[in-house]
Write a protein that holds these residues in place. Structure first.
Motif, PDB file in Angstrom:
ATOM      1  N   ASN A  23     -50.428 -34.041  46.912  1.00 41.39           N
ATOM      2  CA  ASN A  23     -50.081 -32.713  46.308  1.00 41.39           C
ATOM      3  C   ASN A  23     -48.947 -32.123  47.652  1.00 41.39           C
ATOM      4  O   ASN A  23     -48.667 -30.954  47.239  1.00 41.39           O
ATOM      5  CB  ASN A  23     -51.043 -31.927  45.902  1.00 41.39           C
ATOM      6  N   HIS A  24     -48.638 -32.609  48.615  1.00 40.75           N
ATOM      7  CA  HIS A  24     -47.923 -32.032  49.758  1.00 40.75           C
ATOM      8  C   HIS A  24     -46.640 -32.151  49.358  1.00 40.75           C
ATOM      9  O   HIS A  24     -46.055 -33.392  49.086  1.00 40.75           O
ATOM     10  CB  HIS A  24     -48.314 -32.686  51.001  1.00 40.75           C
ATOM     11  N   THR A  25     -45.900 -31.151  49.312  1.00 38.89           N
ATOM     12  CA  THR A  25     -44.318 -31.251  49.389  1.00 38.89           C
ATOM     13  C   THR A  25     -44.074 -31.325  51.070  1.00 38.89           C
ATOM     14  O   THR A  25     -44.822 -31.210  51.842  1.00 38.89           O
ATOM     15  CB  THR A  25     -43.601 -29.783  49.157  1.00 38.89           C
ATOM     16  N   LEU A  26     -42.917 -31.561  51.297  1.00 36.64           N
ATOM     17  CA  LEU A  26     -42.488 -31.868  52.680  1.00 36.64           C
ATOM     18  C   LEU A  26     -42.383 -30.314  53.489  1.00 36.64           C
ATOM     19  O   LEU A  26     -43.115 -30.333  54.560  1.00 36.64           O
ATOM     20  CB  LEU A  26     -40.797 -32.227  52.772  1.00 36.64           C
ATOM     21  N   GLU A  27     -42.162 -29.449  52.622  1.00 33.18           N
ATOM     22  CA  GLU A  27     -42.290 -27.936  53.273  1.00 33.18           C
ATOM     23  C   GLU A  27     -43.811 -27.650  53.476  1.00 33.18           C
ATOM     24  O   GLU A  27     -44.200 -27.161  54.674  1.00 33.18           O
ATOM     25  CB  GLU A  27     -41.660 -26.990  52.150  1.00 33.18           C
ATOM     26  N   SER A  28     -44.575 -28.026  52.607  1.00 26.55           N
ATOM     27  CA  SER A  28     -46.132 -27.655  52.806  1.00 26.55           C
ATOM     28  C   SER A  28     -46.729 -28.278  53.876  1.00 26.55           C
ATOM     29  O   SER A  28     -47.592 -27.979  54.648  1.00 26.55           O
ATOM     30  CB  SER A  28     -46.828 -27.375  51.293  1.00 26.55           C
ATOM     31  N   ALA A  29     -46.412 -29.696  53.935  1.00 30.43           N
ATOM     32  CA  ALA A  29     -46.888 -30.522  55.006  1.00 30.43           C
ATOM     33  C   ALA A  29     -46.302 -30.050  56.261  1.00 30.43           C
ATOM     34  O   ALA A  29     -47.299 -30.024  57.297  1.00 30.43           O
ATOM     35  CB  ALA A  29     -46.284 -32.029  54.633  1.00 30.43           C
ATOM     36  N   LEU A  30     -45.075 -29.688  56.406  1.00 32.13           N
ATOM     37  CA  LEU A  30     -44.813 -29.397  57.962  1.00 32.13           C
ATOM     38  C   LEU A  30     -45.351 -28.092  58.244  1.00 32.13           C
ATOM     39  O   LEU A  30     -45.592 -27.862  59.371  1.00 32.13           O
ATOM     40  CB  LEU A  30     -43.499 -29.448  57.806  1.00 32.13           C
ATOM     41  N   ALA A  31     -45.688 -27.137  57.378  1.00 31.19           N
ATOM     42  CA  ALA A  31     -46.394 -25.895  57.469  1.00 31.19           C
ATOM     43  C   ALA A  31     -47.724 -25.936  57.831  1.00 31.19           C
ATOM     44  O   ALA A  31     -48.060 -25.309  58.591  1.00 31.19           O
ATOM     45  CB  ALA A  31     -46.162 -25.128  56.373  1.00 31.19           C
ATOM     46  N   ASP A  32     -48.501 -27.074  57.341  1.00 30.32           N
ATOM     47  CA  ASP A  32     -49.684 -27.348  57.692  1.00 30.32           C
ATOM     48  C   ASP A  32     -49.729 -27.924  59.197  1.00 30.32           C
ATOM     49  O   ASP A  32     -50.599 -27.481  59.925  1.00 30.32           O
ATOM     50  CB  ASP A  32     -50.337 -28.432  56.957  1.00 30.32           C
ATOM     51  N   LEU A  33     -48.936 -28.659  59.615  1.00 31.92           N
ATOM     52  CA  LEU A  33     -48.720 -29.127  60.963  1.00 31.92           C
ATOM     53  C   LEU A  33     -48.423 -27.970  61.873  1.00 31.92           C
ATOM     54  O   LEU A  33     -48.851 -27.741  62.864  1.00 31.92           O
ATOM     55  CB  LEU A  33     -47.708 -30.078  61.034  1.00 31.92           C
ATOM     56  N   ILE A  34     -47.609 -26.857  61.512  1.00 38.14           N
ATOM     57  CA  ILE A  34     -47.590 -25.873  62.240  1.00 38.14           C
ATOM     58  C   ILE A  34     -48.639 -24.974  62.446  1.00 38.14           C
ATOM     59  O   ILE A  34     -49.232 -24.421  63.435  1.00 38.14           O
ATOM     60  CB  ILE A  34     -45.972 -25.158  61.771  1.00 38.14           C
ATOM     61  N   ASP A  35     -49.478 -24.874  61.304  1.00 39.62           N
ATOM     62  CA  ASP A  35     -50.728 -24.200  61.553  1.00 39.62           C
ATOM     63  C   ASP A  35     -51.688 -24.608  62.574  1.00 39.62           C
ATOM     64  O   ASP A  35     -52.255 -23.872  63.452  1.00 39.62           O
ATOM     65  CB  ASP A  35     -51.390 -24.426  60.265  1.00 39.62           C
ATOM     66  N   ASN A  36     -51.536 -25.992  62.850  1.00 41.00           N
ATOM     67  CA  ASN A  36     -52.492 -26.583  63.756  1.00 41.00           C
ATOM     68  C   ASN A  36     -51.765 -26.167  65.323  1.00 41.00           C
ATOM     69  O   ASN A  36     -52.358 -25.998  66.068  1.00 41.00           O
ATOM     70  CB  ASN A  36     -52.150 -28.132  63.854  1.00 41.00           C
ATOM     71  N   SER A  37     -50.401 -26.174  65.117  1.00 46.76           N
ATOM     72  CA  SER A  37     -49.907 -25.716  66.699  1.00 46.76           C
ATOM     73  C   SER A  37     -50.117 -24.268  66.777  1.00 46.76           C
ATOM     74  O   SER A  37     -50.413 -23.804  67.884  1.00 46.76           O
ATOM     75  CB  SER A  37     -48.353 -25.770  66.392  1.00 46.76           C
ATOM     76  N   ILE A  38     -50.172 -23.444  65.690  1.00 45.68           N
ATOM     77  CA  ILE A  38     -50.321 -22.022  66.098  1.00 45.68           C
ATOM     78  C   ILE A  38     -52.094 -21.929  66.289  1.00 45.68           C
ATOM     79  O   ILE A  38     -52.287 -21.229  67.442  1.00 45.68           O
ATOM     80  CB  ILE A  38     -50.141 -21.020  64.871  1.00 45.68           C
TER      81      ILE A  38
END
Length: 501
Positions: A23-38
């Motif tokens: 169910n991940h779009t490219l946008e939501s997937a990369l936002a999830d990775l950025i969550d980990n970075s934050i």
């Protein structure tokens, strides 16, 4: 007598990996990775979309966070690892890295370095992981090399690089132009999504996100473009004199504050209109957790979506008060509320007695009143060759276009005292290639210098829309040629003198 005769453990079958991230779009997937970075304390994140033959073949997310040692890297790659999440963390399920990655790629590689520890590397291949959850441990020497490369970009070897290869969800056809359009659309959607989801963190100065799109073999020479914040409540003035207004709902003994906004009816600007979609798509709830936007519009069954309600946006900042009544999906792009929350909102009220139903009626009334006197823009000639696909799309979203003729914008060699020329019969605006380096210093392409071309389109498009050039049109053209020709020559001389200095 108890009917229990034994207790057994039933670990998950590795085959569930095949469903991760569907169910991940490219946008939501990369936002999830950025969550980990934050969560790792990063203040700078770079997203790279790398291509080969115009196709997306590699995605990288680099950050300057705390990084990981061996133990932390193993935990990060383990499916469903439930670390001790702090209240301010954006992570929640322990599957984000894997789900985000395997929703779009078959190979996930992680390089990381933590202060005081050796650099580490891990790789998961989706096909292997779905058989036995196996993970490859990568060479520390190569991990150190990756850390040094990251230092060259972010200024410190400490941090993490997440890399996707064997990308699945991308354009697979044989048409190069279609591939370019796909990538341009993906880039624009990603910038809009990240700018919206993280707008508070970016505006506050605590987070910088850059996106770099380039050929896989040339990316080291490229420069990332910063993601700009997109505030969904960034209107210049309220659309209703009595708003914004706080409505208070009582849920299971806890007070929940709903900040109700009404956009101005004619605010055709970024923030109301997002990512090329009209404001109608973004009515409803905007729900934040630790200043990260989790829900982007939608009424979550509190109300129905109608064109008349497109000015209405409601902000919910504190999920803790209703945490037991909220279910968040792993992709973090929507929330589901229990019926008790719906009932509470239905009874929400402001200090002046305004109810949620009254708020919706107020928003509808402002839209209907403004729509009666709505002014439409005059149709314009369509941009064609020489304009980047995303630029053509934005212009078509902003202006009604005349069917038939289209305007081309091209470079050619001209005398040094000229900057532009107009070929009315061929519907072509010519620019002097002598000055191309001023606007495309690295390398020219068919779709280069988008800012310049946008300005020239807005300046000149009307002269191409008549049946012939009138006296006024010809006078304007001569004015443009004289002023812009002198300006281009002066700009070129200034650049040359700086080089000589």
């Amino acid at each position: 007598m108890s009917d229990v005769i034994a207790r057994i453990s039933l670990p998950p079958d590795a085959g569930l990996v095949k469903s991760l991230g569907v169910n991940h779009t490219l946008e939501s997937a990369l936002a999830d990775l950025i969550d980990n970075s934050i969560d790792a304390g990063a203040g700078h994140v770079i997203v790279r979309l790398l291509t080969s033959d115009e196709r997306l073949v590699r995605v990288e997310v680099l950050d300057n966070g705390r990084g990981m040692d061996d133990q932390a890297a193993d935990s990060a790659m383990r499916l469903g690892e439930q670390r001790a999440y702090a209240d301010e963390d954006l992570g929640h399920f322990g599957v984000g890295l894997k789900a985000a990655s395997f929703g779009h790629a078959d190979v996930l590689t992680v390089w990381s370095a933590r202060a005081g520890s050796s650099a580490v590397g891990r790789r998961i291949r989706r096909a292997d992981f779905s058989q036995d959850f196996s993970c490859e441990v990568l060479s520390p020497d190569v991990a150190n090399e990756r850390a040094e490369q990251r230092s060259g970009v972010l200024g410190s070897p400490i941090g993490t690089s997440v890399i996707w290869t064997e990308i699945r969800n991308t354009y697979k056809g044989r048409n190069a132009e279609e591939a370019r359009v796909w990538l341009a659309n993906a880039h624009e959607s990603l910038r809009s999504h990240l700018g919206l989801v993280f707008h508070r963190l970016i505006s506050g100065g605590g987070l910088r996100i850059e996106i770099q799109v380039d050929d896989r073999d040339q990316f080291a020479l490229g420069i990332g473009v910063p993601v700009l914040p997109i505030d969904p409540l960034g209107y210049p003035g309220s659309g209703h004199p009595d708003y914004p207004k706080i409505l208070v709902a009582t849920v299971d003994g806890e007070e929940v504050r709903l900040q109700c906004h009404i956009w101005p009816a004619k605010a055709d600007r970024t923030g109301f209109r997002i990512g090329g979609k009209s404001g109608d798509h973004y009515q409803g709830l905007f729900i934040y957790r630790n200043n990260r936007l989790l829900q982007i519009g939608g009424w979550s069954d509190l109300a129905n979506r109608t064109p008349q309600r497109q000015l209405a946006r409601v902000v919910l900042d504190d999920l803790s008060a209703v945490s037991t009544l909220v279910a968040m999906n792993p992709e973090k792009h929507g929330l589901k509320f229990e019926p008790m929350f719906h009932d509470a909102v239905g009874h929400a009220i402001a200090e002046d007695g305004t109810t949620f139903e009254q708020y919706l009626r107020d928003a509808e009334a402002m839209y209907v009143t403004a729509n009666r006197r709505k002014h439409s823009r005059k149709p314009a000639i369509a941009p064609d060759k020489g304009f980047a696909p995303q630029l053509r799309r934005i212009i078509s979203n902003e202006l009604p276009l005349i069917s038939g003729d289209a305007l081309r914008l091209q470079w050619k060699r001209m005398p040094s005292d000229e900057f532009l020329d107009i070929d009315f019969s061929q519907r072509t605006l010519w620019l002097n290639s002598l000055y191309r380096h001023l606007f495309a210093p690295e390398r020219g392409s068919l779709n280069d210098a988008p800012v310049l071309k946008s300005l020239l389109y807005l300046l000149t498009h009307h002269v191409f829309e008549g049946q012939h050039l009138g006296v006024k049109d010809k006078d304007e053209i001569e004015l443009w040629k004289s002023v812009l020709g002198a300006a281009a020559a002066a700009e070129s001389k200034m650049r040359e003198s700086k080089v000589d200095d």
